[in-house]
Scaffold this active site. Structure first.
Site, PDB file in Angstrom:
ATOM      1  N   ASP A 263      -8.919  -5.091   1.592  1.00  0.00           N
ATOM      2  CA  ASP A 263      -7.652  -5.815   1.457  1.00  0.00           C
ATOM      3  C   ASP A 263      -7.716  -7.249   1.996  1.00  0.00           C
ATOM      4  O   ASP A 263      -6.804  -8.034   1.744  1.00  0.00           O
ATOM      5  CB  ASP A 263      -6.537  -5.068   2.206  1.00  0.00           C
ATOM      6  CG  ASP A 263      -6.230  -3.715   1.601  1.00  0.00           C
ATOM      7  OD1 ASP A 263      -6.177  -3.641   0.365  1.00  0.00           O
ATOM      8  OD2 ASP A 263      -6.066  -2.752   2.357  1.00  0.00           O
TER       9      ASP A 263
ATOM     10  N   ASP B 111      -4.673  -2.550   4.782  1.00  0.00           N
ATOM     11  CA  ASP B 111      -5.212  -2.040   6.039  1.00  0.00           C
ATOM     12  C   ASP B 111      -6.728  -2.044   6.073  1.00  0.00           C
ATOM     13  O   ASP B 111      -7.313  -1.946   7.140  1.00  0.00           O
ATOM     14  CB  ASP B 111      -4.704  -0.615   6.295  1.00  0.00           C
ATOM     15  CG  ASP B 111      -5.008   0.328   5.146  1.00  0.00           C
ATOM     16  OD1 ASP B 111      -5.769  -0.063   4.247  1.00  0.00           O
ATOM     17  OD2 ASP B 111      -4.487   1.453   5.144  1.00  0.00           O
TER      18      ASP B 111
ATOM     19  N   ASP C 284       0.845  -1.173   0.000  1.00  0.00           N
ATOM     20  CA  ASP C 284       0.000   0.000   0.000  1.00  0.00           C
ATOM     21  C   ASP C 284       0.893   1.240   0.000  1.00  0.00           C
ATOM     22  O   ASP C 284       2.091   1.148   0.286  1.00  0.00           O
ATOM     23  CB  ASP C 284      -0.891  -0.029   1.252  1.00  0.00           C
ATOM     24  CG  ASP C 284      -1.969   1.037   1.225  1.00  0.00           C
ATOM     25  OD1 ASP C 284      -2.246   1.560   0.142  1.00  0.00           O
ATOM     26  OD2 ASP C 284      -2.522   1.339   2.297  1.00  0.00           O
TER      27      ASP C 284
END
Length: 896
Positions: free
Chosen positions: A636, A632, A331
């Site tokens: 995901d 997070d 990310d």
């Protein structure tokens, strides 16, 4: 909708059309209709996976093929009357299982994530009245009230919104709050850009509004991702697969050798019972009983080391899997960046100012051409900063753990920038009125009383403010805004945007007496003050971590829900080479083969969904990549579960992400992942070291027994002696090998092939050569004594194997570097383990109770000296071989 009915494209419908579709009035549902719909659609909850019980977690520790073989060996030992052997094997098996259970259960104690993420209450309008109800009772057609700070209880279509902003990071990965307002959008609008809808599990961070519920429970975007996550199966780690393969191989070898030895013995006219005992001894000699326990203990110790590097491991094998990673899909927000929006530049009509200091700490300077200036001495800059401070609802404070923003990150960045110049709201009177920001107006105004009248302070999209401005602040005075100056500022504005900066402009106006206090009237004839470039700055250590990944042969791919231009700019600043950026729409337009080819050069993916992430993992897995996926948000969770190792964020990660992960990143820092990779590589190297060491020792035992049998000698080692070697003396030194420091070039090597066996061809050769050597030396030590005293002869053989293996363990400290290069005392635990093993052997040789238990007899001091000299070449030859290899490696570049 339930029952197989097709779902409308809700974002493409106007509020009135949504009401007609759901048969819902403007004043909400009646209580009776809501109850009927609750029966029809079901409760607004997620269907949960049953969590494993303690018993299931404990029993899972016995799934390894090697453990099953040990249990079979224990059963055979018990059946032939070797109860002590059976008890010793079962004890080590149970202790191994308890240790693994303890680690996994402690790591899995998190509260049920998906259940927790749905809010517990909601405010709805029923029977025309405001009511607070349990969120589980929300149904399609309900009119929900949205307030700042509240979680959204279901998927909604917005029917009213005032300055409404929603944090959708847990669902879409979008780093900035999203403006929400009623309207119609094309049906194909991607999830992250559906500004007329809000979704379950997201949070209102500004303003208020109303929305009609269009999906609840498992039908929400949140619920569909939860279902997708539940359908993704857990994959076995590379280490688990290798250990199972090793267990199968050793099981077949043990059975084959035992059967062959029994057959040879019977041909030599030996008794059946004696040969059965020989067969059991050989089977025990082949299986390294201590290996599972040593692996488990090494991984447990590695977990503690990982924790010191901010990596919390939830499953034991995951710590080693991290060392095999060949691709990290990371990310952006908070992992590669600080997740703290920061003003880095301010452009006034007079000058461009660089603003130093990252994050929310009010510390930094204003520079012009890299030279510090007093920001309050420049009237234009001072007025700009005062405007963005007063036209603002955010604040900041120092709390435990650092500075914290209260309000939206972008507004917080502006307040912090003003504080760096020494400005605050202290002494500012209460605002006279406010015109709120929304996605249509793209500006916000707050009017304050001032000397000689009221002053309107305006901030918003610079192009919108420029269109409503007639003057510029130049040299401390307002001058007419010409078309040329307007075009020049718009050009600079495009330059800021092309660099991935979020840009906000500011303007002001002293209101004339008698003006009508409406937004359109107040926000006209403005004086444009300039604009600020805002960015979530990269973590300073992230660039070095990416460089280290490059040297370690690890591919890094940024996967984010954020804007593609912003993502690409951050990647470029961090040294992550990428041919542009791909969006979710680009991915959908490509075949798998086309996407696979693009992923070799394009390392930035933006505006992606949960399904996109799963697809990327599947494509990368084609080339047998070991994939680490960070995440997070709820979106995901499926990818975290499908990846070779899922890494959830510890600070900003949702419980859903953490529950789906193998590892939690305590500090959300990409550099900690790379540190974890280094630790994982060290773990695997050490597991390879002690596995090969234990097997070479077992081959020595096997050669001693089979060689003695072929030479017509009595049984050289009895099963209980073999178990003592495998579980106690070898176990101590093998565990100490698990603490060996990482080799200095561990992060300059390419990732290992996950399908490559822990026992390579060279490893088999080394194990065989050393094992045969140890076995022949043991036969030699035995042969000089057996005719006079069989117990003393076995003690010599028993002790000789231990002495030889203690020399041998030093060979396995490194496969490539001799002792003088790695340092004799760099692993002090191994030195203590060697001394401890010798002390324990002395106890079993000289203490009478152990003489009876292990069939040993006291040895003379000269016997120990003889064995020490006999085994010394085992170490010296190994060192000479590694020095030769090192010389050849060093000479290779020069030769080329």
């Amino acid at each position: 909708m339930p029952g197989g009915e097709p779902l409308p494209d809700w974002c493409s419908l106007a509020p009135d059309e949504v009401r007609r579709e759901l048969d819902a009035g403007p004043t909400g549902l009646t209580a009776q209709e809501a109850e009927a719909r609750l029966q029809r659609y079901g409760a607004n909850v997620l269907r949960e996976e049953a969590r494993e019980t303690r018993l299931q977690v404990f029993l899972r520790q016995f799934k390894s093929v090697l453990i099953i073989i040990l249990i079979v060996a224990a059963a055979i030992s018990f059946l032939v009357g070797e109860a002590l052997d059976a008890a010793a094997i079962l004890t080590i098996v149970v202790l191994n299982a308890l240790l693994g259970f303890s680690q996994e259960w402690q790591a899995g104690e998190a509260i049920e994530a998906l259940k927790k993420l749905l809010v517990q209450h909601a405010v709805v309008v029923r029977d025309g009245e405001r009511q607070e109800i349990d969120a589980a009772g929300v149904v399609p057609g309900d009119l929900v009230l949205l307030e700042m700070g509240e979680r959204v209880p279901a998927d909604l279509v917005i029917v009213e919104g005032t300055s409404l902003e929603v944090d959708e990071a847990p669902l879409t990965g979008e780093s900035s709050p999203v403006d929400k307002a009623p309207g119609r959008l094309p049906a194909e609008t991607c999830l992250a850009e559906r500004s007329n809808m809000t979704f379950a599990g997201t949070t209102v961070v500004n303003g208020h509004g109303r929305g009609i519920v269009v999906a609840t429970g498992m039908q929400t975007e949140f619920g569909q991702i939860a279902g997708l996550s539940q359908r993704v199966g857990d994959e076995a780690t590379p280490l688990a697969r290798q250990m199972d393969r090793l267990g199968r191989d050793l099981g077949l070898i043990a059975v084959g050798i035992a059967v062959l030895a029994v057959a040879v013995g019977l041909l030599q006219q030996r008794g059946l019972l004696e040969m059965f005992l020989v067969g059991v001894s050989l089977a025990v000699a082949v299986i390294p009983e201590g290996l599972p326990a040593v692996v488990t203990l090494t991984l447990a110790i590695g977990i503690k080391n990982m924790m010191r590097r901010n990596c919390l491991i939830r499953h034991l094998p995951a710590s080693e899997t991290l060392g095999a990673v060949s691709v990290i899909c990371t990310d952006k927000t908070g992992t590669l960046t600080r997740n703290e929006m920061t003003v880095v530049r301010v452009r006034t009509p007079d000058a461009e100012f660089e603003v130093t200091g990252a994050g929310y700490a009010p510390e930094g300077e204003f520079l012009v051409e890299e030279k510090p200036v007093d920001p309050l001495a420049d009237r234009g800059l001072r007025l700009f900063l005062r405007t963005v401070l007063l036209c603002n609802h955010a604040s900041f404070a120092l709390e435990e753990g650092g500075w914290r923003i209260f309000g939206t990150p972008t507004e917080g960045a502006l307040v912090v920038a003003a504080a760096k110049a020494g400005l605050s709201r202290e002494g500012v009177p209460e605002a006279a009125t406010e015109f709120s920001f929304n996605s249509t107006r793209k500006r916000m105004t707050i009017v304050y009383p001032g000397e000689g009248g009221h002053v309107a302070y305006v901030k918003g999209a610079p192009e919108v403010l420029l269109a409503r401005s007639s003057r510029l602040m130049v040299g401390g005075s307002a001058v007419p805004l010409t078309q040329d100056r307007r075009d020049a500022l718009l050009g600079e504005l495009e330059g800021y945007a092309s660099q991935g900066l979020r840009v906000l402009g500011a303007a002001c106006r002293t209101l004339p007496a008698g003006i009508e206090w409406t937004a359109d009237a107040v926000e006209e004839d403005l004086t444009f003050l300039g604009f600020a470039g805002i960015v979530d700055p990269p973590r300073p250590e992230a660039a070095e971590a990416i460089r280290l990944c490059r040297s370690a042969g690890i591919d890094v791919i940024m996967i984010t829900g954020d804007n593609p231009l912003t993502a690409y700019t951050i990647a470029r600043d961090l040294g992550l080479s990428s041919e542009g950026a791909l969006t979710g729409a680009d991915l959908e337009a490509m075949t798998d083969d086309e996407l696979e080819a693009r992923l070799r050069t394009t390392k930035v993916l933006s505006r992606v969904t949960a399904e996109h992430k799963l697809r990327v993992i599947g494509i990368l897995s084609r080339e047998r990549a070991v994939i680490a996926m960070t995440g997070d948000g709820v979106n995901d969770a499926p990818a975290l579960r499908k990846a070779s190792i899922g890494i959830a964020m510890g600070i900003k990660g949702t419980d859903a992400a953490k529950e789906s992960s193998d590892m939690v990143l305590v500090d959300d820092n990409f550099a900690s992942i790379v540190a974890g990779v280094e630790e994982g590589r060290r773990e695997y190297d050490n597991i390879a070291r002690f596995t090969r060491y234990l097997l070479s020792s077992n081959v020595g035992e096997l050669v001693a027994i089979v060689g003695g049998l072929l030479l017509g000698l009595p049984l050289i080692l009895i099963p209980v002696q073999i178990l003592w070697i495998n579980l106690v003396t070898d176990g101590l030194t093998a565990l100490a090998l698990g603490l060996e420091p990482a080799e200095r070039d561990v992060m300059q090597r390419r990732p290992r092939d996950p399908d490559e066996s822990i026992l390579t061809r060279n490893a088999y050769l080394v194990i065989l050569v050393l094992g045969v050597w140890l076995g022949l030396l043991t036969i030699y030590a035995f042969s000089g004594y057996y005719e006079a005293d069989i117990d003393r002869a076995r003690t010599m053989a028993f002790t000789s194997l231990i002495v030889f293996e203690l020399y041998n363990v030093l060979n396995f400290r490194s496969f490539r570097f001799p002792l003088h290069r790695i340092g004799v005392f760099t692993n002090p635990t191994l030195i203590l383990a060697i001394l401890g093993s010798l002390a324990l052997q002395a106890v079993v040789v000289y203490v009478p109770v152990f003489n009876a238990f292990l069939g040993t007899a006291p040895l003379a001091l000269a016997d120990w000296g003889f064995l020490a000299l006999l085994g010394l070449p085992v170490l010296l030859v190994g060192e000479a071989y590694k020095m030769l290899l090192l010389r050849l490696r060093n000479a290779a570049p020069a030769a080329s």
